[in-house]
Structures are given as C-alpha cells and as structure tokens.
Design a protein around this motif. Structure first.
Motif, short mmCIF file in Angstrom:
data_model
loop_
_atom_site.label_atom_id
_atom_site.label_comp_id
_atom_site.label_asym_id
_atom_site.label_seq_id
_atom_site.Cartn_x
_atom_site.Cartn_y
_atom_site.Cartn_z
N LYS A 10 -3.07 -13.08 -78.27
CA LYS A 10 -2.96 -12.46 -79.50
C LYS A 10 -1.55 -11.75 -79.69
O LYS A 10 -0.71 -11.75 -78.65
N SER A 11 -1.05 -11.58 -80.87
CA SER A 11 0.10 -10.94 -81.20
C SER A 11 0.11 -9.32 -81.36
O SER A 11 -1.06 -9.06 -81.65
N PHE A 12 1.13 -8.95 -81.44
CA PHE A 12 1.17 -7.47 -81.49
C PHE A 12 2.02 -6.95 -82.72
O PHE A 12 3.22 -7.47 -82.72
N SER A 13 1.83 -5.93 -83.07
CA SER A 13 2.46 -5.31 -84.26
C SER A 13 3.74 -4.62 -83.43
O SER A 13 3.89 -4.56 -82.45
N ASP A 14 4.94 -4.39 -84.30
CA ASP A 14 6.01 -3.90 -83.81
C ASP A 14 5.91 -2.48 -82.85
O ASP A 14 6.36 -2.52 -82.02
N VAL A 15 5.01 -1.89 -83.56
CA VAL A 15 4.95 -0.61 -82.69
C VAL A 15 3.99 -0.76 -81.58
O VAL A 15 4.23 -0.15 -80.28
N ASP A 16 2.85 -1.62 -81.52
CA ASP A 16 2.05 -1.98 -80.48
C ASP A 16 3.31 -2.59 -79.39
O ASP A 16 3.08 -2.35 -78.22
N SER A 17 4.00 -3.54 -79.76
CA SER A 17 4.92 -4.06 -79.01
C SER A 17 5.80 -3.34 -78.16
O SER A 17 6.26 -3.32 -76.90
N GLU A 18 6.13 -1.98 -78.95
CA GLU A 18 7.21 -0.94 -78.24
C GLU A 18 6.30 -0.50 -77.05
O GLU A 18 6.93 -0.23 -75.98
N ILE A 19 4.97 -0.16 -77.01
CA ILE A 19 4.41 0.39 -76.02
C ILE A 19 4.20 -0.46 -74.80
O ILE A 19 4.22 -0.38 -73.71
N LEU A 20 3.84 -1.86 -75.17
CA LEU A 20 3.47 -2.88 -74.15
C LEU A 20 4.69 -3.21 -73.60
O LEU A 20 4.84 -3.35 -72.38
N ASP A 21 6.07 -3.24 -74.28
CA ASP A 21 7.14 -3.34 -73.53
C ASP A 21 7.55 -2.29 -72.74
O ASP A 21 8.09 -2.50 -71.50
N ARG A 22 7.18 -1.03 -73.12
CA ARG A 22 7.63 -0.03 -72.30
C ARG A 22 6.54 -0.15 -70.84
O ARG A 22 7.10 0.53 -69.70
N PHE A 23 5.48 -0.45 -70.95
CA PHE A 23 4.65 -0.67 -70.04
C PHE A 23 5.10 -1.85 -68.93
O PHE A 23 5.15 -1.65 -67.74
N VAL A 24 5.64 -2.77 -69.41
CA VAL A 24 6.19 -3.94 -68.93
C VAL A 24 7.57 -3.52 -67.98
O VAL A 24 7.84 -3.44 -66.89
N GLU A 25 8.26 -2.64 -68.70
CA GLU A 25 9.20 -1.85 -68.09
C GLU A 25 9.20 -0.98 -66.91
O GLU A 25 9.75 -1.23 -65.71
N PHE A 26 7.99 -0.13 -67.03
CA PHE A 26 7.45 0.54 -65.93
C PHE A 26 6.96 -0.37 -64.75
O PHE A 26 7.05 -0.06 -63.78
N GLN A 27 6.28 -1.43 -65.08
CA GLN A 27 5.81 -2.23 -64.09
C GLN A 27 6.96 -2.90 -63.17
O GLN A 27 6.95 -2.75 -61.87
N GLN A 28 7.98 -3.32 -63.90
CA GLN A 28 9.12 -4.08 -63.15
C GLN A 28 9.91 -2.77 -62.53
O GLN A 28 10.29 -3.07 -61.37
N ALA A 29 10.04 -1.57 -63.01
CA ALA A 29 10.54 -0.53 -62.22
C ALA A 29 9.93 0.00 -60.91
O ALA A 29 10.41 0.15 -59.92
N ILE A 30 8.34 -0.35 -61.10
CA ILE A 30 7.92 0.04 -59.58
C ILE A 30 8.09 -1.02 -58.76
O ILE A 30 8.01 -0.89 -57.34
N ILE A 31 8.11 -2.46 -59.28
CA ILE A 31 8.25 -3.35 -58.21
C ILE A 31 9.79 -3.32 -57.61
O ILE A 31 10.05 -3.52 -56.37
N ASP A 32 10.77 -3.07 -58.47
CA ASP A 32 12.07 -2.77 -58.19
C ASP A 32 12.36 -1.66 -57.40
O ASP A 32 13.47 -1.47 -56.77
N LYS A 33 11.41 -0.61 -57.25
CA LYS A 33 11.59 0.69 -56.85
C LYS A 33 13.06 1.26 -57.39
O LYS A 33 13.70 1.80 -56.54
N ASP A 34 12.94 1.28 -58.78
CA ASP A 34 13.86 1.73 -59.44
C ASP A 34 13.61 3.51 -59.81
O ASP A 34 12.95 3.78 -60.73
N GLU A 35 13.99 4.35 -58.87
CA GLU A 35 13.70 5.69 -59.11
C GLU A 35 14.04 6.28 -60.41
O GLU A 35 13.43 7.09 -61.06
#
Length: 131
Positions: A10-35
């Motif tokens: 499915k596709s996401f609205s701009d504001v839904d994409s903001e939240i999904l992008d933030r979750f992706v950013e978080f997931q990458q941060a736990i992988i990278d150990k980006d404190e």
C-alpha cells in the motif's frame, strides 16, 4: 545501505509517511547503535515492553544496546498501518521481523509491534514500543 526494509503493497499519505520514516530511522539507529539518534527519537517517558513482558525505560534500553546486550542486525517492517488518536498522537502497528542477538540468543523474531508516537514541535517522537 539500509538494513531496514518495508514490506508492503500500500501507499501512505505524507503524514503517515513521516511516522513510518521515523520508525525506519529508529530501526536503523538500533542496528547502528547510534546512541545520539536514539536519545533524540525517544521521549523521556519512553517505555519498551519486550515480548517476554520485561519493561525498560529509555535509558535502560539504550544502555543495553550500547553495551552489546541487545544487538540488532536487520529489520523487516511488514504491512505497517498508522492509526490516529488526534493530530499530535498516532500509533504504528506492524509485524517487525528482527534479526538479532538478544541476551545472548541469536535468532530472527517476528514481533507483533505497536509503537506510540507523539508530535512535539513539529517532529514525531516515540513514547512506547510494545512488542
């Protein structure tokens, strides 16, 4: 290269994409150990509820990532959905398949994930991750 993949048709609205992008950013941060990134994304009232039922504060969670107790390698976000409480609060619901070494055990776990977000000063922050 990202270690986080969104598996969804499915596709996401701009504001839904903001939240999904933030979750992706978080997931990458736990992988990278980006404190620094984790400290930025998670609110002070953040709480993680592990699949075992164990609860952790923001600082406990970040500390275990940084000391190697929690090691994340890959994340697949499967069929995410954004649910709205109001314009300042939303919840992301998805299955998240994490390849990790957690408390000494290697594996790939698919977590029935619910993440609460709150918008503060125009940016989305995590308040709770329940898996």
């Amino acid at each position: 290269m990202s270690d986080v993949e969104i598996i969804c048709d499915k596709s996401f609205s701009d504001v839904d994409s903001e939240i999904l992008d933030r979750f992706v950013e978080f997931q990458q941060a736990i992988i990278d150990k980006d404190e620094a990134k984790l400290d930025e994304i998670l609110t002070e009232k953040y709480e993680l509820v592990h699949m075992s039922g164990k609860r952790q504060t923001k600082q406990e969670f970040i500390s275990e990532i940084m000391d190697g107790t929690l090691n994340y390698y890959k994340s697949e976000i499967i069929d995410p959905t954004i649910l709205w409480d109001d314009k300042e609060r939303a919840t992301l619901v998805a299955d998240v398949a994490l390849t990790a070494k957690v408390y000494g055990i290697n594996g790939k776990w698919t977590l029935d994930t619910t993440v609460d977000f709150e918008k503060v000063d125009g940016k989305w922050y995590f308040t709770k991750w329940d898996n």
